[in-house]
Design an enzyme around this catalytic site. Structure first.
Site, PDB file in Angstrom:
ATOM      1  CE  LYS A  82      -1.851   2.722   3.022  1.00 30.11           C
ATOM      2  NZ  LYS A  82      -1.983   4.043   2.380  1.00 30.11           N
ATOM      3  CD  GLU A 128      13.082   3.503   8.338  1.00 35.21           C
ATOM      4  OE1 GLU A 128      12.963   4.302   9.294  1.00 35.21           O
ATOM      5  OE2 GLU A 128      13.112   3.853   7.163  1.00 35.21           O
ATOM      6  CB  CYS A 145      12.649   8.281   8.898  1.00 30.05           C
ATOM      7  SG  CYS A 145      13.439   7.276   7.648  1.00 30.05           S
ATOM      8  CD  GLU A 169      10.270  11.661  12.378  1.00 21.89           C
ATOM      9  OE1 GLU A 169       9.234  11.036  12.627  1.00 21.89           O
ATOM     10  OE2 GLU A 169      11.205  11.193  11.687  1.00 21.89           O
TER      11      GLU A 169
END
Lengths: 306, 481
Positions: free
Chosen positions: B181, B255, B289, B386
């Site tokens: 997806k 991840e 990331c 983040e």
């Protein structure tokens, strides 16, 4: 026969003229042997229901203290050279061998197995410990390596220890009391992680004696911490503890309800590495999955040039 | 002195967009029950309509993948699987320009990056893993490691095609089939990849692509017919998936987010370090990331480094992502822009000092200027959370030990950087950083042979390299290692 062996409940003088000195089984946290801060204890019985000993009934606070001790010990243990860790762990095997008779007696009493089988279990446990000790300075070579990246870098991947790990020792079953315990503890610490072990609720005596071996070995205090008590009570605090990096659910596999599932769900809160390996035949070749399960892989890009 | 640049737009003509795209199931494009629009974040123009996969579509895709696994793919010799992957790698190279333009249109990233980084690396990943397909017995996981079955893979919007390659290449090389997806805002290159699978003659059902939003991802992850879940995305969603898989017992790799420290020592060559800092945080608009979002600079050179950094930031060219001179493209979505804006405001409110590059922002689309915060403390949200945008938080340190302490003071552990001329200091610091990837005198480098993945709440499992294969192989137990 060592005086440390558990006594029958009668408490009668052991021998004609002297009263035996009974052993108090305590927790092992940060290299010391405290009682549970809760002051609680529970009765450990043999398979026939006879009294073996009183053991400390560890609390949430004890579990947290053990995590603090394990975290404190992590930098030193993970920073030791692999050769040194191997030496230290091999020395543990030497001490285990020296206490062969005491361990066998405890295994016999707690499991009801004949002495010959108990001795076999102890021998297998010592051999298992030796096997893991020898792994200490092989892991990086087997698990690591250089990566041929397209660029002016020396790129390599090395295994590193996960950190503080909670180990739920196997609760029951053939060979679990000592061999099973060694088979879940040694793979946790050989790579440099530090451990909080929840001993088998019904068979904690070999675990406490093992902690006495560790205390007189060169394994620094806090590298291994041993809690005795109810896994269903202590394990959830460890599974949800934000300073625990990994958990082995071996001791929760056969638990009533969905304890293992609940612990795995709680462990997701800080993404612990969860080891949930199928129930093991402890006498069989242990393989490397458990040991490697406590390893991270670090990849470093080091520049090359003049 | 200021250089003027003439516009240098890459032509869109190489891409032929369709009005609407279906789901790719069992080797064919099929209609879904509903559709959603995907837009260009640089202009807000609608690029295409894309089918939204509901639970029944996910069912069909998983069933197709299972059939393909059982009847075709798992029985195919490794060398044949490998040849399919080599074919795919070649077609990606042949259609590289088309993929790069489409990626830039749908994602907003500069064409320079999609052309020079995303697409070549995606091809390289297929090449690398193609060669593994018939050598798995030598990979160190036993003589005949088995595939896991059907993998459900959910990928993010920051590197749509590259993350697809990271997921699909190892899965297929190891003998698994996949249902993937793509992210809701960036589905187009995955659908072009579906065409590439057709072009390569890949057996139907080996790769299935279901487009949709979070609900599609949930349906996939929770589907009882898949054996393995691989997710790249936020830590928050990753934890949710970990809970789902904790009960179902599916194999899982995650991840997730990061808050990487980029550590600059006083002996580092300043200009080189500044390039690395810029690449670390402004590459792909900071939608990375492993972005170097916390700059830890040694106090004695902090002033010098920051001056040079601001000078360099002032030359960054923000604008049309299709322009070959553009350094900083569009923020991927309105929602992401809102999140960046909110976190940056918290930096102001908590007392850090903001400086943004003096670049004009286009009127349409989603934009955020390259920004640096100084006077940041470890307690500030911009030092802990983040941001996933072009926002750098600067902290200082005095001793190497303090650098270690601050760098590791985060629940994340994905990546880190170190800048020094001293090789022994690089290795000393690298061994103390709790992070899965450490770049020394460089940042944001990727290679298919180099394992990538995090410590702690940045996830578990590795992607790429020999280590990454383990995530798609049954190596003899049920561990999550």
């Amino acid at each position: 026969m060592s005086a440390a062996a558990a006594m029958p409940e009668s408490g009668a003088p052991d021998g004609a003229d002297r009263l035996a000195v009974r052993k108090t089984y305590k927790l092992y946290i940060g290299g010391a042997f405290p009682r549970s801060e809760s002051g609680r204890s529970y009765v450990v019985r043999d398979p026939a229901g006879g009294f073996l000993a009183n053991a400390a009934l560890a609390s949430r606070k004890d579990a947290r203290d053990a995590v603090v001790a394990a975290r404190k010990a992590f930098a030193g243990w993970s920073g030791a050279t692999a050769y040194n860790r191997g030496q230290v762990l091999y020395r543990v095997a030497e001490l285990l061998e020296g206490r062969r008779a005491q361990f066998a007696e405890e295994v016999r009493l707690t499991s009801g197995a004949p002495l010959r089988e108990a001795l076999e279990e102890v021998d297998a446990a010592v051999d298992r410990w030796v096997w893991y000790a020898g792994w200490a300075d092989k892991i990086a070579q087997v698990r690591g390596g250089a990566n041929p990246v397209a660029g002016p870098y020396f790129n390599f991947s090395l295994p590193e220890p996960a950190g503080v790990v909670a180990v739920l020792a196997p609760q029951d079953g053939p060979g679990s009391a000592l061999l099973g315990l060694v088979s879940v503890l040694a793979p946790a610490i050989v790579g440099g992680s530090t451990a909080v072990v929840v001993a088998s609720e019904r068979h904690p005596l070999p675990a406490v004696t093992l902690s006495e071996v560790l205390a007189t070995s060169d394994v620094p205090g806090g590298v291994v911490n041993v809690l005795t008590g109810r896994v269903a009570e202590i394990a959830p605090w460890l599974a949800s503890h934000m300073d625990v990096n990994a958990i082995d659910l071996a001791g929760a596999l056969g638990a009533p309800g969905a304890l293992a599932d609940d612990l795995a769900v709680a462990a997701a809160e800080n993404l612990k590495r969860v080891l949930r390996l199928p129930a093991a035949d402890w006498a069989a070749d242990p393989g490397v999955e458990r040991m490697f399960g406590y390893l991270e892989t670090k990849t470093v890009w080091h520049p090359m040039g003049t | 002195m200021r250089f003027e640049y003439a516009p240098a737009p890459e032509s869109r003509s190489v891409v032929s967009l369709r009005d609407c795209y279906g789901l790719f199931i069992n080797g064919e494009f099929v209609d879904g029950n509903s559709a959603f629009k995907t837009i260009s974040p640089a202009t807000e123009e609608v690029l295409a309509e894309v089918a939204h996969a509901g639970p029944e579509d996910v069912d069909r895709a998983v069933a197709a993948a299972r059939r393909a696994y059982e009847r075709v793919w798992s029985a195919l010799p490794g060398r044949e699987r490998g040849k399919y992957l080599f074919r795919i790698a070649r077609i990606i190279q042949e259609r590289a320009r088309e993929l790069a333009v489409l990626e830039t249109l749908d994602n907003g990233k500069p064409i320079r990056e999609s052309r020079d980084v995303d697409v070549p690396l995606a091809a390289a990943h297929f090449f690398y893993h193609a060669g593994w397909a018939d050598k798995l017995g030598y990979a160190g996981f036993g003589p005949s490691p088995r595939p896991l079955g059907v993998a459900g893979q959910v990928i993010p919007w920051n590197f749509p095609l590259l993350m697809l390659a990271w997921k699909i290449a190892p899965a297929l090389a190891c003998g698994n089939t996949v249902v993937l997806k793509p992210a809701e805002t960036t589905p187009l290159t995955a659908l072009l990849f579906a065409e590439i699978c057709q072009q390569a003659g890949l057996p139907p059902g080996v790769v299935n692509i279901v487009t949709g939003d979070g609900s599609t991802g949930q349906a996939l992850v929770a589907h009882p017919g898949i054996d393995k879940v691989a997710f790249t995305g936020s830590t928050e969603v990753g934890k949710e998936i970990a809970r789902v898989c904790a009960v179902s017992g599916k194999r899982l790799t995650l991840e997730l987010g990061g808050k990487a420290a980029n550590v600059v020592f006083d002996d580092a060559p300043v200009d080189q370090a500044v390039e690395g800092i810029v690449n670390g945080i402004f590459f792909n608009q900071g939608h990375v990331c492993c972005a170097g979002s916390r700059l830890l600079v040694q106090e004695s050179v902090a002033g010098e480094v920051l001056d040079a950094l601001k000078r360099r930031m002032a030359t960054l060219r923000l604008g049309d992502p299709l322009d070959k001179n553009t350094d900083v493209g569009a923020i991927n979505s309105r929602a992401q822009l809102d999140k960046i804006t909110e976190l940056a405001s918290s930096g102001d409110a908590e007392g850090a000092q903001r400086w943004s590059a003096p670049c004009p922002l286009p009127d349409r689309g989603f934009w955020f200027p390259p920004t640096v915060f100084t006077g940041v403390s470890q307690a500030h949200r911009i030092a802990r959370e983040e941001i996933f945008g072009p926002v750098l938080s600067v902290l200082t340190f005095r001793t190497p030990a303090e650098a270690v302490e601050k760098a590791n003071n985060t629940p994340y552990g994905l990546s880190a950087g170190v800048w020094t001329e001293k090789g022994s200091l690089i290795l000393w610091l690298a061994s103390r950083l709790r992070a899965g990837v450490v770049w020394a005198n460089t940042f944001n480098r990727f290679d298919p042979s180099s394992p990538f993945g995090g410590y702690k709440e940045s996830g578990f499992g590795r992607e790429g390299g020999r280590h990454g294969l383990e995530a798609y192989l049954d190596v003899g137990g049920g561990g999550d290692a």
